[in-house]
Design an enzyme around this catalytic site. Structure first.
Site, PDB file in Angstrom:
ATOM      1  N   ASP A  61       1.026  -0.571   0.047  1.00 17.74           N
ATOM      2  CA  ASP A  61      -0.134  -0.182   0.227  1.00 17.74           C
ATOM      3  C   ASP A  61       0.914   1.276  -0.042  1.00 17.74           C
ATOM      4  O   ASP A  61       0.362   2.501  -0.079  1.00 17.74           O
ATOM      5  CB  ASP A  61      -1.039   0.173   1.472  1.00 17.74           C
ATOM      6  N   ASP A  68       4.335  -1.672  11.127  1.00 20.71           N
ATOM      7  CA  ASP A  68       3.911  -0.030  10.849  1.00 20.71           C
ATOM      8  C   ASP A  68       3.371   0.582  12.224  1.00 20.71           C
ATOM      9  O   ASP A  68       2.841  -0.124  12.792  1.00 20.71           O
ATOM     10  CB  ASP A  68       2.697   0.171   9.726  1.00 20.71           C
ATOM     11  N   SER A 112       7.285   7.360  13.081  1.00 18.80           N
ATOM     12  CA  SER A 112       7.401   5.853  11.744  1.00 18.80           C
ATOM     13  C   SER A 112       7.461   5.001  12.461  1.00 18.80           C
ATOM     14  O   SER A 112       8.884   4.907  13.500  1.00 18.80           O
ATOM     15  CB  SER A 112       7.693   5.905  10.540  1.00 18.80           C
ATOM     16  N   ARG A 116       9.353   2.568  11.440  1.00 15.84           N
ATOM     17  CA  ARG A 116      10.899   2.322   9.774  1.00 15.84           C
ATOM     18  C   ARG A 116      12.193   1.526  10.397  1.00 15.84           C
ATOM     19  O   ARG A 116      12.831   2.811  11.443  1.00 15.84           O
ATOM     20  CB  ARG A 116      10.784   3.361   9.059  1.00 15.84           C
TER      21      ARG A 116
HETATM   22  C1  MIC Z   1       4.663   6.340   8.029  1.00 12.16           C
HETATM   23  O1  MIC Z   1       3.424   7.056   8.125  1.00 12.16           O
HETATM   24  O2  MIC Z   1       5.309   6.864   8.581  1.00 12.16           O
HETATM   25  C2  MIC Z   1       4.736   4.972   7.543  1.00 12.16           C
HETATM   26  C3  MIC Z   1       5.269   4.965   5.858  1.00 12.16           C
HETATM   27  O3  MIC Z   1       3.715   3.897   7.692  1.00 12.16           O
HETATM   28  C4  MIC Z   1       5.445   4.566   8.379  1.00 12.16           C
HETATM   29  C5  MIC Z   1       6.362   2.682   7.845  1.00 12.16           C
HETATM   30  C6  MIC Z   1       7.355   3.362   7.266  1.00 12.16           C
HETATM   31  O4  MIC Z   1       8.748   3.730   7.722  1.00 12.16           O
HETATM   32  O5  MIC Z   1       7.482   2.385   6.210  1.00 12.16           O
HETATM   33  C7  MIC Z   1       5.070   3.845   9.959  1.00 12.16           C
HETATM   34  O6  MIC Z   1       4.392   4.371  10.785  1.00 12.16           O
HETATM   35  O7  MIC Z   1       5.798   2.525  10.738  1.00 12.16           O
HETATM   36 FE1  SF4 Z   2      -0.022   4.250   5.396  1.00 12.31          FE
HETATM   37 FE2  SF4 Z   2       1.958   5.281   7.594  1.00 12.31          FE
HETATM   38 FE3  SF4 Z   2       0.570   7.533   6.140  1.00 12.31          FE
HETATM   39 FE4  SF4 Z   2      -1.156   5.201   7.606  1.00 12.31          FE
HETATM   40  S1  SF4 Z   2       0.094   6.573   8.163  1.00 12.31           S
HETATM   41  S2  SF4 Z   2      -1.101   6.192   5.537  1.00 12.31           S
HETATM   42  S3  SF4 Z   2       0.015   3.646   7.000  1.00 12.31           S
HETATM   43  S4  SF4 Z   2       2.080   6.467   5.166  1.00 12.31           S
END
Ligand code: MIC
Ligand code: SF4
Length: 640
Positions: A64, A119, A535, A537
């Site tokens: 996604d 996530d 996040s 990550r």
């Molecule tokens: C985000 O909202 O920052 C993400 C992208 O969904 C991340 C995951 C990521 O860094 O890939 C999250 O919230 O964990």
């Molecule tokens: Fe996607 Fe993270 Fe944004 Fe949610 S907060 S829509 S999981 S990038």
């Protein structure tokens, strides 16, 4: 029974450790989820662990995030993920199906189950009464391998809801009100558990909006009771048999209580660059807006979209802005088409994007230079939109839709009489974009597809007794993982390629950092409070590790990032006296005696000659993991 829901579910899942606040407990994990931006790394790690098939009740791999296909990289990663899912007994949600958290809520999340996801917004499933935690990819792969997940036994903050929301005020405003009171650190160490008479006024998707963005308070997770409303939602998803009641005991014992009278909540907005900077929409009304973006895992349910469609029906969006809309799932889109409401969005001039994270993670729809962008998302961190000098404001779908018509930030209560929305009794179920796990015999025949973008994991050596080097970067409080490892359309395609992605570390703060770190053969990062918020990550740990970062020395850490640092062998240390932050300058030469990682660790600032005492919150297991160079080598030893 006086137990909180949190304590009841934890009790059912603790496999090791004592239920004492702050002590480490190991939890049995029932479900896992991954998404593509963190998933490739998680599965590379799962492969390295060497288990033939996942051992959880259910594991789902969603695509996604990285859905823009401007070259071969993202689609290569998706093929890798699909083949991995088929090889290891995992459900695969194909690109186009929707956003992981919305889909998980619709199709898989269950009350009373534990879920960990790579996530940070995994707590969305708390809206259905699931105990859902965000974690780094490696922790998720370890859970898929059947090992327990460790957390510090949390405090429980009871959030008592009374009253009922007024017209035009929505669930997003409730969580913004909580953020206004708690800020981005106020939830640290807590589970936010909702209770009280106001709970029954909120539907499951509204509850999920609240638990989703509870992440921004720093909380371990957030959870709602599983009641008759939860039952109704599950039945409408043809999953009534997943329902189990979980309600707190009458005299449930919360460690802290916060009371919110829903009748008094008003439309709110989080202003740049933190979800914790909350004001009323009234205070800022009239601000000129160049972009409105509706969607993200916080606000992309059918209810949200129907409210937006109701507001846009028969209108045209302001000439001064453009509007993007991304629904959370195909189920949502299907209903909007069936009811004709999709037509209202299109006729009003909305740009309909695919059902994915999209602009929320900077995958397209970056705002123009210096623009004001009003979004229904959960994060407005500097640069995350893809435009460094844009100002992002976070609001409810109602405020966003009203604003898209007027071109200025608008309180939706100015729209006049509230018309309400009609939700279907049953949702349209079509699971044809989920690929269920194959049988073990079929799985064995699957070849894993690895495009040229998938690079093997770098190996990291065991921790030496002494760490020497330069303080390569000194940063302030509330540094987010979006500062450390930015995302966006340009950088995300390198999520499965550590050498390449490491070139962007700290890019929004100091783009000379990666080269300086390599030239100096690594060193240290000095920071303030709440370092690593945001996040999950793990690239925010792996990439700095690849650049040679040995330890991060700060006033305090955010939970998931702290775990990620340990997992990749970077020593997370805190100042015993926070004032010592002023006794290290960027460029100073530092030496740290690591030894056995005793309670106090000694740092010598060789440039000034000062000695500084450091602390840490590492468990014995964390120390063991750090010593061998990280969690992967440690886990490999366990499964042998
Ligand atoms: C985000 O909202 O920052 C993400 C992208 O969904 C991340 C995951 C990521 O860094 O890939 C999250 O919230 O964990
Ligand atoms: Fe996607 Fe993270 Fe944004 Fe949610 S907060 S829509 S999981 S990038």
């Amino acid at each position: 029974m006086g137990n909180t829901i949190t304590k009841t579910i934890l009790k059912n899942h603790i496999v090791e450790g004592e239920a004492v606040i702050g002590k480490e407990v190991a939890l049995k994990i029932d479900q896992t989820l991954t998404q593509d931006a963190t998933g490739t790394m998680a599965y590379l790690q799962f492969e390295a662990i060497g288990i033939p098939r996942v051992k959880t009740e259910l594991s789902v791999s969603y695509v996604d995030h990285n859905t823009l296909q401007s070259d071969f990289r993202n689609p290569d990663d998706h093929l890798y993920l699909q083949s991995i899912a088929q090889r290891f007994g995992i459900h695969f949600s194909r690109p186009g199906n929707g956003i992981c958290h919305q889909l998980h809520l619709e199709r898989f999340a269950k009350p009373g189950k534990t879920l960990i996801g790579s996530d940070s917004h995994t707590p969305t499933a708390g809206g259905i009464g699931s105990f859902a935690i965000g974690a780094g990819g490696l922790d998720v792969s370890v859970s898929m391998a059947g090992m327990p997940y460790r957390i510090k036994y949390p405090r429980v903050m009871g959030i008592k809801l009374t009253g009922k929301l007024s017209d035009w005020v929505s669930a997003k405003d409730i969580i913004l009100e909580i953020l206004r009171r708690l800020g981005v650190k106020g939830g640290v160490g807590y589970v936010l558990e909702y209770y009280g008479p106001g709970v029954k006024t909120l539907s499951v998707p509204e509850r999920a909006t609240i638990t989703n963005m509870g992440t921004e308070t720093g909380a371990t997770t957030s959870i709602f009771p599983s009641d008759e409303i939860t039952k109704g939602f599950l039945e409408a998803q043809e999953r009534g048999d997943s329902w189990v009641e979980f309600i707190p005991g009458e005299d449930a014992d919360y460690d802290k209580v916060l009371e919110i009278n829903l009748s008094e909540v008003e439309p709110l907005v989080a202003i740049p660059h933190s979800p914790g900077n909350v004001k009323t929409v009234k205070e800022l009304a009239g601000l000129k807006v160049q972009q409105v973006a509706i969607g993200s895992c916080t606000n992309s349910s059918l209810l949200d979209m129907k409210r937006v469609a109701g507001i846009l029906n028969g209108k045209t969006i302001s000439e001064s802005l453009h509007l993007t809309i991304s629904s959370g799932s195909r189920q949502v889109v299907d209903h909007l088409i069936e009811s004709g409401e999709m037509g209202y969005l299109i006729q009003a001039g909305a740009r309909i994007l695919e059902n994915a994270c999209g602009p929320c993670i900077g995958m397209g729809a970056a705002p123009p230079s210096g623009a004001v962008s009003v979004r229904t998302f959960n994060r407005n961190f500097l640069g995350r939109s893809g435009t460094k000098d844009a100002d992002i404001y976070l609001v409810s779908p109602e405020t966003a839709a009203a604003t898209s018509i007027t071109g200025i930030l608008t309180d939706p209560r100015d729209l006049g009489k509230y018309t309400g929305v009609k939700m279907p009794d049953k949702f349209n179920i079509n699971d044809n974009m989920f690929m269920p796990p194959l049988s073990p015999t079929e799985s064995e025949k699957i070849e894993i597809i690895r495009g040229p973008n998938i690079k093997p994991l770098p190996d990291f050596p065991p921790l030496p007794n002494n760490l020497e080097g330069e303080a390569l970067l000194k940063v302030e409080d509330d540094i987010t993982t979006d500062h450390i490892m930015p995302a966006g359309a340009k950088i995300l395609p390198f999520r499965s390629n550590i050498p390449e992605i490491s070139k962007f570390v700290f890019g929004v703060i100091d783009d000379t950092f990666p080269q300086r770190a390599l030239d100096k053969k690594g060193g240290f990062i000095i920071g303030g409070e709440n370092y690593g918020q945001g996040s999950s990550r793990e690239h925010a740990a792996i990439a700095p590790k690849y650049l040679g970062i040995k330890a991060v020395i700060v006033k305090s850490f955010a939970r998931i990032h702290l775990a990620n640092l340990v997992n990749f062998g970077i020593v997370p240390l805190t100042f015993k006296n926070p004032e010592d932050y002023d006794n290290i300058d960027q460029g100073d030469n530092i030496s740290i005696e690591i030894g056995n990682l005793d309670e106090i660790v000694k740092l010598t600032n060789k440039t000034s000659g000062l000695e500084i005492e450091l602390e840490h919150s590492l468990s014995d297991l964390d120390k063991e993991i750090l010593k061998v160079g990280g969690k992967l080598p440690w886990v490999k030893k366990q499964v042998k």
